[in-house]
Enzyme design. Structure first.
Site, PDB file in Angstrom:
ATOM      1  CG  MET A  41      -2.197  -0.748   1.045  1.00  0.00           C
ATOM      2  SD  MET A  41      -3.334  -0.487   2.422  1.00  0.00           S
ATOM      3  CE  MET A  41      -2.496  -1.340   3.741  1.00  0.00           C
ATOM      4  CD  GLN A  94       2.619  -4.193  -6.212  1.00  0.00           C
ATOM      5  OE1 GLN A  94       2.433  -3.033  -5.831  1.00  0.00           O
ATOM      6  NE2 GLN A  94       1.629  -5.062  -6.332  1.00  0.00           N
ATOM      7  CB  CYS A 124      -1.982   0.459  -9.693  1.00  0.00           C
ATOM      8  SG  CYS A 124      -2.196   2.151  -9.126  1.00  0.00           S
ATOM      9  CE  LYS A 163      -2.835  -6.392  -4.070  1.00  0.00           C
ATOM     10  NZ  LYS A 163      -3.191  -5.023  -4.498  1.00  0.00           N
ATOM     11  N   GLY A 225      -9.431  -8.195  -0.587  1.00  0.00           N
ATOM     12  CA  GLY A 225     -10.555  -7.275  -0.743  1.00  0.00           C
ATOM     13  C   GLY A 225     -11.591  -7.423   0.337  1.00  0.00           C
ATOM     14  CG  ASP A 226     -14.389  -5.348   0.490  1.00  0.00           C
ATOM     15  OD1 ASP A 226     -13.615  -4.382   0.420  1.00  0.00           O
ATOM     16  OD2 ASP A 226     -15.365  -5.492  -0.273  1.00  0.00           O
ATOM     17  N   GLY A 248      -5.263  -5.179   3.185  1.00  0.00           N
ATOM     18  CA  GLY A 248      -4.854  -3.811   2.898  1.00  0.00           C
ATOM     19  C   GLY A 248      -5.374  -2.855   3.957  1.00  0.00           C
ATOM     20  NE  ARG A 249      -9.659  -0.718   1.266  1.00  0.00           N
ATOM     21  CZ  ARG A 249     -10.754  -0.820   0.552  1.00  0.00           C
ATOM     22  NH1 ARG A 249     -11.413   0.260   0.227  1.00  0.00           N
ATOM     23  NH2 ARG A 249     -11.195  -2.006   0.146  1.00  0.00           N
TER      24      ARG A 249
HETATM   25  C1  LIG Z   1      -3.676   3.800   0.308  1.00  0.00           C
HETATM   26  C2  LIG Z   1      -3.602   2.577  -0.591  1.00  0.00           C
HETATM   27  C3  LIG Z   1      -2.465   2.343  -1.315  1.00  0.00           C
HETATM   28  C4  LIG Z   1      -2.374   1.202  -2.130  1.00  0.00           C
HETATM   29  N1  LIG Z   1      -1.206   0.941  -2.799  1.00  0.00           N
HETATM   30  C5  LIG Z   1      -1.071  -0.218  -3.482  1.00  0.00           C
HETATM   31  C6  LIG Z   1       0.183  -0.597  -4.064  1.00  0.00           C
HETATM   32  O1  LIG Z   1       1.196   0.099  -3.933  1.00  0.00           O
HETATM   33  N2  LIG Z   1       0.229  -1.778  -4.756  1.00  0.00           N
HETATM   34  C7  LIG Z   1      -0.862  -2.598  -4.879  1.00  0.00           C
HETATM   35  O2  LIG Z   1      -0.765  -3.663  -5.503  1.00  0.00           O
HETATM   36  N3  LIG Z   1      -2.047  -2.267  -4.333  1.00  0.00           N
HETATM   37  C8  LIG Z   1      -2.161  -1.123  -3.630  1.00  0.00           C
HETATM   38  N4  LIG Z   1      -3.348  -0.829  -3.018  1.00  0.00           N
HETATM   39  C9  LIG Z   1      -4.449  -1.794  -3.086  1.00  0.00           C
HETATM   40  C10 LIG Z   1      -4.390  -2.737  -1.867  1.00  0.00           C
HETATM   41  O3  LIG Z   1      -3.185  -3.467  -1.858  1.00  0.00           O
HETATM   42  C11 LIG Z   1      -5.575  -3.718  -1.863  1.00  0.00           C
HETATM   43  O4  LIG Z   1      -5.512  -4.481  -3.028  1.00  0.00           O
HETATM   44  C12 LIG Z   1      -6.935  -3.018  -1.799  1.00  0.00           C
HETATM   45  O5  LIG Z   1      -6.921  -1.980  -0.858  1.00  0.00           O
HETATM   46  C13 LIG Z   1      -8.046  -4.010  -1.471  1.00  0.00           C
HETATM   47  O6  LIG Z   1      -7.779  -4.697  -0.283  1.00  0.00           O
HETATM   48  P1  LIG Z   1      -8.422  -4.252   1.149  1.00  0.00           P
HETATM   49  O7  LIG Z   1      -9.918  -4.301   1.008  1.00  0.00           O
HETATM   50  O8  LIG Z   1      -7.887  -5.279   2.114  1.00  0.00           O
HETATM   51  O9  LIG Z   1      -7.955  -2.858   1.422  1.00  0.00           O
HETATM   52  C14 LIG Z   1      -3.460   0.309  -2.221  1.00  0.00           C
HETATM   53  C15 LIG Z   1      -4.626   0.588  -1.502  1.00  0.00           C
HETATM   54  C16 LIG Z   1      -4.712   1.696  -0.680  1.00  0.00           C
HETATM   55  C17 LIG Z   1      -5.972   1.934   0.101  1.00  0.00           C
END
Ligand SMILES: Cc1cc2nc3c(=O)[nH]c(=O)nc-3n(C[C@H](O)[C@H](O)[C@H](O)COP(=O)(O)O)c2cc1C
Length: 359
Positions: A41, A94, A124, A163, A225-226, A248-249
């Site tokens: 992230m 990554q 992305c 990814k 995701g989620d 992630g979040r």
């Molecule tokens: C602030 C932020 C930055 C992110 N940066 C990346 C990144 O650098 N590379 C990537 O593959 N995904 C990135 N993502 C996506 C997350 O890795 C993840 O796939 C997405 O948030 C869904 O998962 P979650 O519901 O657990 O957050 C980012 C997401 C957020 C919110």
């Protein structure tokens, strides 16, 4: 040098949850027991945050994505994103980009870095990445995606993973097709975020698409995701039978999520998260960020975690307000130490917490 698709071993289902049996690539035998990953992230998963998450049960953490061109043109800021020297535990780097040559050069330069895998970002949705045909734009240009993938595989000494998202938009979901390409190229696993590029972060992640990909591939699929707590982790694995889950979040301001997930894996009760420990971990985070970025920026970076921390505790909003009112790391640490000692976020609040306060 292209890496042959080596013979694989079948990994039997393990742990408390039923997962699809998968082929484990002998280059990554540890993957058999790898269930809980921290997502890459941007702006979040820097070294101090990865270090904080690890004791709570993360099996593998990822650096923020790094631009292949930035690495190639020796941008100091980009190289700082892939600081893994001496990092304990499993870690992935990554990269993203749309030029196979740049991606291969970046992969070659990264061969000197400590990492367990080199991941390619095919997911992305950000405008600045997609307009140059990087990230999720490659899901709509499979010939270029394949070129990039092979260029990176040939250049990297570390195993290469990817990814992806489910597709460009709902009308062109192609994650199974992409997954098969990646499996055919010899990737040890694929991570999928269950949204399309068009969705960005809106709506819900589609776990049915993740389940389809799990059924389609023989290699492990990491679902993403989620997932926000132990219960949603259990539901994702039950729904999709995915090998592991990437968070992630749900980890922002809440590294304890990995402890909750571990409890699910080990069939233990949901862990109680101690408020004073939350304060101590936040202090550790501030110290790490300040050491990395200096006092002012260090404090700012931790703010986005604090905004999501202490949820559910009466007086949490009061504590956050106090922390946001200062840009001084020492003062933030003093506030957190005081709250930790009291075991209560309401310390320093003259009147009882008002009813309307946001927790
Ligand atoms: C602030 C932020 C930055 C992110 N940066 C990346 C990144 O650098 N590379 C990537 O593959 N995904 C990135 N993502 C996506 C997350 O890795 C993840 O796939 C997405 O948030 C869904 O998962 P979650 O519901 O657990 O957050 C980012 C997401 C957020 C919110």
């Amino acid at each position: 040098m292209s890496k042959p698709n080596q013979p694989n071993t079948i990994n039997p289902p393990s742990g408390n949850l039923e997962r699809k049996p998968v082929r484990i690539d002998p280059r990554v035998p540890w993957l058999a027991d790898t269930r809980r990953m921290l997502s890459p992230m941007s702006g979040v998963t820097d070294r101090p945050f990865r270090d904080i998450c690890r004791p709570f049960g993360v099996d593998m953490g990822f650096c923020e994505f790094a631009s292949a061109s930035g690495l190639m043109f020796d941008s100091e800021a980009t190289w700082r994103l892939v600081d893994t020297d001496g990092e304990e535990g499993r870690v992935g780097i990554q990269i993203f980009g749309a030029d196979p040559e740049h991606m291969a050069t970046a992969a070659r330069l990264l061969n000197k870095k400590h990492m367990d895998v080199l991941d390619i970002n095919f997911g992305c949705p950000a405008k600045k990445v997609v307009k140059k045909c990087g990230g999720s734009a490659l899901l709509a240009d499979l010939p270029l995606l394949e070129k990039i993938m092979h260029a990176v595989i040939d250049a990297s000494e570390a195993p290469v993973t990817a990814k992806i998202r489910t597709g460009w938009d709902e009308a062109s979901v192609n994650c199974n097709e992409v997954g098969l390409l990646l499996q055919e190229a010899g990737l040890p696993w694929v991570t999928i975020h269950g949204r399309t590029k068009a969705q960005k972060y809106r709506g819900e992640a589609n776990w049915d698409h993740i389940a389809d990909l799990v059924e389609t591939l023989d290699i492990p699929v990491i679902g993403n995701g989620d997932v926000v707590d132990g219960e949603s982790y259990r539901r994702m694995v039950q729904h999709t039978r995915c090998h592991g889950v990437m968070i992630g979040r749900g980890a922002i301001g809440h590294p304890w999520i990995f402890e909750q997930m571990r409890a699910v894996d080990e069939n233990l009760p949901d862990p109680v998260i101690d408020f004073s420990e939350m304060c101590r971990v936040t202090i550790q985070h501030i110290l790490g960020e300040v050491a990395l970025r200096g006092p002012r920026t260090g404090c700012y970076v931790v703010r986005k975690h604090i905004a999501k921390c202490f949820k559910g505790y009466p007086g949490a909003a009061h504590l956050r307000r106090r922390l946001f009112n200062t840009e001084d790391a020492d003062e933030m640490i003093a506030i957190l130490s005081e709250a930790a000692a009291a075991g209560d976020p309401r310390v320093g609040l003259s009147a009882p917490d008002s009813d309307g306060e946001q927790k």
